[in-house]
Scaffold this active site. Structure first.
Site, PDB file in Angstrom:
ATOM      1  N   ASP A 134      50.485  47.858  28.063  1.00 46.07           N
ATOM      2  CA  ASP A 134      49.449  48.630  28.739  1.00 46.07           C
ATOM      3  C   ASP A 134      48.066  48.257  28.206  1.00 46.07           C
ATOM      4  OD1 ASP A 134      50.119  49.642  26.263  1.00 46.07           O
ATOM      5  OD2 ASP A 134      50.158  51.737  26.869  1.00 46.07           O
TER       6      ASP A 134
ATOM      7  N   PHE B 248      38.206  55.236  24.281  1.00 45.99           N
ATOM      8  CA  PHE B 248      39.590  55.684  24.412  1.00 45.99           C
ATOM      9  C   PHE B 248      39.866  55.998  25.877  1.00 45.99           C
ATOM     10  CE2 PHE B 248      43.240  58.521  23.999  1.00 45.99           C
ATOM     11  CZ  PHE B 248      44.024  57.775  23.142  1.00 45.99           C
TER      12      PHE B 248
HETATM   13  P1  5GP Z   1      46.992  48.371  18.701  1.00 48.85           P
HETATM   14  O1  5GP Z   1      48.094  48.203  17.720  1.00 48.85           O
HETATM   15  O2  5GP Z   1      46.730  47.173  19.568  1.00 48.85           O
HETATM   16  O3  5GP Z   1      45.727  48.862  18.050  1.00 48.85           O
HETATM   17  O4  5GP Z   1      47.418  49.600  19.625  1.00 48.85           O
HETATM   18  C1  5GP Z   1      48.266  49.466  20.694  1.00 48.85           C
HETATM   19  C2  5GP Z   1      48.760  50.799  21.177  1.00 48.85           C
HETATM   20  O5  5GP Z   1      47.840  51.827  20.868  1.00 48.85           O
HETATM   21  C3  5GP Z   1      48.864  50.822  22.683  1.00 48.85           C
HETATM   22  O6  5GP Z   1      50.121  50.371  23.134  1.00 48.85           O
HETATM   23  C4  5GP Z   1      48.610  52.274  23.003  1.00 48.85           C
HETATM   24  O7  5GP Z   1      49.796  53.010  22.901  1.00 48.85           O
HETATM   25  C5  5GP Z   1      47.662  52.727  21.917  1.00 48.85           C
HETATM   26  N1  5GP Z   1      46.245  52.678  22.351  1.00 48.85           N
HETATM   27  C6  5GP Z   1      45.286  51.797  21.968  1.00 48.85           C
HETATM   28  N2  5GP Z   1      44.104  52.057  22.567  1.00 48.85           N
HETATM   29  C7  5GP Z   1      44.340  53.118  23.375  1.00 48.85           C
HETATM   30  C8  5GP Z   1      43.509  53.855  24.290  1.00 48.85           C
HETATM   31  O8  5GP Z   1      42.316  53.603  24.517  1.00 48.85           O
HETATM   32  N3  5GP Z   1      44.112  54.885  24.952  1.00 48.85           N
HETATM   33  C9  5GP Z   1      45.422  55.226  24.771  1.00 48.85           C
HETATM   34  N4  5GP Z   1      45.876  56.248  25.476  1.00 48.85           N
HETATM   35  N5  5GP Z   1      46.218  54.562  23.906  1.00 48.85           N
HETATM   36  C10 5GP Z   1      45.695  53.520  23.232  1.00 48.85           C
END
Ligand code: 5GP
Length: 185
Positions: free
Chosen positions: A106, A158
């Site tokens: 996503d 976010f």
């Molecule tokens: P990363 O490890 O790349 O920092 O985070 C990945 C995961 O964090 C994503 O699969 C998602 O579940 C969550 N995440 C990161 N940014 C967002 C955001 O802006 N909104 C939401 N709802 N989830 C996020």
């Protein structure tokens, strides 16, 4: 649900992408994927739970057979920032050795979750591992991870909707919007 069903919450700052814009972009990505994987089987690996909507719409945009499997990993302890600690909550049911794996995500923020996932999947001996993500944040652009298919590069806010939650809400919102900072700060 759509924007009008969450208006009472006063939390959606701005709609970033409408359902129509998301579907149109996924259709473009599907065309690229069809070209790149011509003559090869594809195993789509969706990352639960956020990628459910992307997986469903990307898979249906592909005019060819694909297999789908799911992994659930947890990367967020609490709040809105990645903890870097990844745990497998649900593993694949499919043996990926010798398979062409396309991870469907996503959103990529810090990329910590994904780089862990890639290392994990590569250790199982697949023929290839590539990534398709609907959204990518600025920090992710700076990481080493080579993301082959990116729907949209977005600013560092976010976002919720289209599978993405805040405290398990908003996943069923059709559009993608930014959440007002006062909600999560
Ligand atoms: P990363 O490890 O790349 O920092 O985070 C990945 C995961 O964090 C994503 O699969 C998602 O579940 C969550 N995440 C990161 N940014 C967002 C955001 O802006 N909104 C939401 N709802 N989830 C996020």
């Amino acid at each position: 649900m759509d924007q009008r069903h969450v208006e009472g919450d006063l939390v959606l700052d701005e709609t970033l992408f409408t359902e129509e814009e998301i579907l149109a972009r996924l259709k473009e990505l599907a065309a690229e994927i069809e070209r790149d994987y011509a003559g090869r089987d594809i195993l789509l690996v969706g990352v639960l739970r956020g990628a459910v909507m992307v997986m469903a719409d990307l898979a249906r945009s592909l005019d060819r057979h694909v297999e789908m499997d799911w992994m659930a990993v947890s990367s967020y302890g609490s709040g809105t920032k990645s903890s870097g600690v990844v745990r497998i909550l649900k593993d694949l049911d499919t043996d990926v050795s010798g398979r062409d794996v396309l991870i469907v995500e996503d959103i990529i923020d810090t990329g910590l979750t994904l780089s862990w996932l890639i290392t994990n999947l590569r250790s199982r001996g697949p023929a290839s591992v590539e990534i398709a993500t609907l959204l990518r944040k600025p920090d992710a652009v700076q990481t080493e991870i080579d993301v082959k298919y990116v729907g949209f590069d977005i600013p560092n806010a976010f976002v919720v909707g289209y599978g993405l939650d805040f405290s398990e809400k908003y996943r069923n919102l059709r559009c993608i919007g930014t959440l007002a900072p006062h909600v999560y700060s």
